[in-house]
Design an enzyme around this catalytic site. Structure first.
Site, PDB file in Angstrom:
ATOM      1  N   GLU A  93      28.555 -13.933 -20.293  1.00  0.00           N
ATOM      2  CA  GLU A  93      29.378 -15.125 -20.104  1.00  0.00           C
ATOM      3  C   GLU A  93      30.803 -14.907 -20.596  1.00  0.00           C
ATOM      4  O   GLU A  93      31.135 -15.179 -21.751  1.00  0.00           O
ATOM      5  CB  GLU A  93      28.772 -16.321 -20.840  1.00  0.00           C
ATOM      6  CG  GLU A  93      29.554 -17.610 -20.633  1.00  0.00           C
ATOM      7  CD  GLU A  93      28.958 -18.777 -21.398  1.00  0.00           C
ATOM      8  OE1 GLU A  93      29.582 -19.857 -21.415  1.00  0.00           O
ATOM      9  OE2 GLU A  93      27.868 -18.621 -21.996  1.00  0.00           O
TER      10      GLU A  93
ATOM     11  N   LYS B  72      27.174 -15.685 -15.954  1.00  0.00           N
ATOM     12  CA  LYS B  72      27.542 -17.078 -16.215  1.00  0.00           C
ATOM     13  C   LYS B  72      29.020 -17.075 -16.551  1.00  0.00           C
ATOM     14  O   LYS B  72      29.448 -16.410 -17.499  1.00  0.00           O
ATOM     15  CB  LYS B  72      26.733 -17.657 -17.375  1.00  0.00           C
ATOM     16  CG  LYS B  72      27.144 -19.089 -17.714  1.00  0.00           C
ATOM     17  CD  LYS B  72      26.306 -19.683 -18.832  1.00  0.00           C
ATOM     18  CE  LYS B  72      26.785 -21.096 -19.152  1.00  0.00           C
ATOM     19  NZ  LYS B  72      25.986 -21.722 -20.231  1.00  0.00           N
TER      20      LYS B  72
END
Length: 603
Positions: A264, A306
């Site tokens: 992420e 993500k």
């Protein structure tokens, strides 16, 4: 170096010669892999010798060079390239988890806020920050009926990994029962690099040990966030490389411990930068990330991305349409996103549910229009889903109204799922699918199957009862076969007699034809006699006479077989005298008429 090479050499053979060594050394000197120095050259020559031993064409220039370069590259450069250190079973396990997380129309609920973060949120709505309040709140997020229609995974905080629901079931196990994959947030705290405003995430040193513990507790994946901020002078190249290398190292450790890494890189929305600047920075950050992951030997097919939506800064003075933002996001993905990665789950980044859903919906519409994009594009939201839920707690006196929150949560997930499919229409909330309704429909389908299962024991019992009969029939079959063989000669005799019977039948056919010719004459005579029947008054007398004549008829019936036998004997004689009966009948007719006239006179 010699000890290192000796420890990595394949089994020795006796086919090498000084000529082979000289040839390999010559080609290695010309190879671009040569770094200079006696040690590296010696290692290269020895490795090239080992690759050349036993080869069919050891002196061929190209073959020797290929063998030397392959061995040096494998042993000294990228020894874990593309997950080569992982077993085939581990690779299949990671890919299966990624495939389920990237289920179309489903997304991730991010509930990995630490006790401090969620405590701040509770405090703003008047709820006390206790472990029990956090537990029952997370239980609602994990066990609301129907969420498995919209969620493929859930990210848990380490505290939540070891908590249980009201029935004593650990939360990871409860999620798995609903078909939702549990994951964990393994990183620690954000640390600001000295002399800069850039940050890195702590926790790499002890990551392997924690991953092992989380996997034992039921986790299937992990998520590591590396936040960066666009400013006048940032993020710096040093900050980008430091954070992306940390993400690559984290991914490598997770896969080695059996967890799917969700990487992420999060470029926060603070700032006044425009959309074009956001595109440039996101391309640089993600390109650095994938280069680091490849360099570290991460198995790309076993990872999920993500990331933030590519947005202008919150203080930007220019407004962009939802379609422009969607095109900018697809531009970044098409430029740098590897096709080996199955799914991209966008975080909300502080956006409202309506704003995040509108952008995700537009992004999926652009994906359908442009095509050539293999990734599943969905959501991994925390604030967008939880902010409306926590607002319900305001004015409740510190209580958590779980029922109302559960109903709203399901409606929010329905909106998120529609946006992940590009079918969301603002102002027209989609229909909510509840798990109970789905179960009832499946139960009705299963009812006929259950009845069939109930009848099976009866059929089995009947079959067992019939088994002795079948065995007796099997025993009697040899007897029947023997009797059938005995009757075969009789059947053959009957077949021989059939031609005789056919011949006799043909002889009798003329007799039957003559009888048919005489039937019309008999019918005519019967019609003549109908007017001469007695009146109804004499019927009683006839009945009495009929009763008297019954014994006679019985005697006549007994004598009929004898008459039939005599008639058969007389048939040949009748054929010779065909016309005689007719003449006699004509002579007797006047006599019968006279007798009937006499009988017609009353007494």
């Amino acid at each position: 170096m010699d000890a290192f090479v000796a420890s990595r050499l394949p089994a020795a053979t006796t086919s090498s010669t000084p000529q082979h060594a000289a040839t390999a050394a010559t080609h290695l000197r010309q190879s671009p892999l040569r770094q200079g120095g006696t040690a590296s050259l010696t290692a290269g020559v020895l490795l090239a010798l080992c690759s050349a031993r036993g080869a069919g064409r050891p002196n061929h220039p190209r073959a020797a060079r290929r063998r030397a370069e392959k061995v040096v590259r494998h042993m000294c450069h990228r020894n874990c390239h593309g997950g080569e250190h992982l077993s085939p079973e581990r690779k299949r396990e990671l890919e299966a988890i990624c495939e389920k997380i990237a289920t179309p129309g489903k997304g991730i609920t991010a509930t990995d806020e630490g006790p401090g973060t969620i405590g701040d949120r509770f405090e703003k709505v008047g709820v006390e920050n206790t472990e029990e309040h956090r537990r029952i709140y997370r239980q609602m997020l994990y066990e609301t009926p129907g969420i498995n229609n919209y969620l493929s995974a859930a990210i848990l905080d380490p505290e939540t990994m070891y908590q249980k629901d009201d029935e004593g079931v650990p939360f990871p196990e409860a999620l798995e029962k609903r078909g939702i994959i549990p994951g964990v947030k393994p990183h620690l705290k954000v640390y600001e690099l000295p002399g800069t405003k850039d940050t890195v995430m702590q926790g790499l040193d002890s990551l392997a040990v924690r991953c092992r513990e989380y996997k034992a507790a039921g986790a299937k994946f992990a998520k590591w966030r590396s936040p960066l901020q666009i400013s006048r002078f940032g993020p710096t190249k040093m900050a980008i490389e430091a954070n992306m290398n940390d993400l690559a190292r984290y991914a490598l450790i997770c896969q080695d411990e059996g967890l799917v890494p969700i990487v992420e890189p999060d470029i926060v929305m603070k700032g006044d930068h425009d959309l074009e600047t956001a595109v440039a920075v996101n391309v640089e950050v993600q390109a650095t990330l994938y280069k680091a992951m490849l360099d570290h030997g991460v198995y790309m097919e076993g990872t999920i991305l993500k990331t933030n939506l590519v947005n202008p800064g919150l203080s930007c003075d220019h407004d962009y349409s939802v379609e422009e933002i969607a095109v900018a996001n697809m531009m970044v993905l098409r430029r740098v996103m590897p096709t080996a990665i199955r799914g991209v789950n966008f975080l909300s980044g502080g956006q409202s549910l309506e704003g995040a859903a509108a952008r995700l919906n537009a992004l999926n519409k652009v994906k359908k229009r442009l095509g050539r994009m293999p990734w599943n594009i969905s959501f991994s939201w925390s604030w967008a889903l939880q902010a409306p839920l926590l607002n319900i707690c305001k004015g409740q006196g510190g209580k958590i109204p779980l029922k109302e929150m559960s109903e709203l949560y399901l409606q929010e997930l329905a909106i998120a799922s529609a946006a992940a499919q590009g079918t969301y229409q603002e102002g027209f909330p989609p229909d909510v699918i509840r798990e109970d309704e789905k179960k009832d429909a499946e139960a009705k389908k299963d009812e006929p199957k259950k009845e069939e299962k109930k009848e099976e024991p009866k059929k089995d019992a009947e079959a067992k009862k019939e088994e002795p009969k079948k065995e007796e029939e099997k025993k009697e079959e040899p007897k029947k076969d023997a009797e059938a063989k005995k009757e075969e000669p009789k059947k053959e005799d009957e077949k021989k007699e059939e031609p005789k019977k056919d011949a006799e039948a043909k002889k009798e056919e003329p007799k039957k034809e003559e009888e048919k010719k005489e039937e019309p004459k008999k019918d005519a005579e019967a019609k003549k006699e109908e007017p001469k029947k007695e009146d109804k008054k004499e019927e009683p007398k006839k009945d009495a006479e009929a009763k008297k004549e019954e014994p006679k008829k019985e005697e006549e019936k007994k004598e009929e077989p004898k008459k039939d036998a005599e008639a058969k004997k007389e048939e040949p004689k009748k054929e010779e005298k065909k016309e005689e009966p007719k003449k006699d009948e004509k002579k007797e007719e006047p006599k019968k008429d006279a007798e009937t006239q006499k009988e017609g006179v009353p007494a």
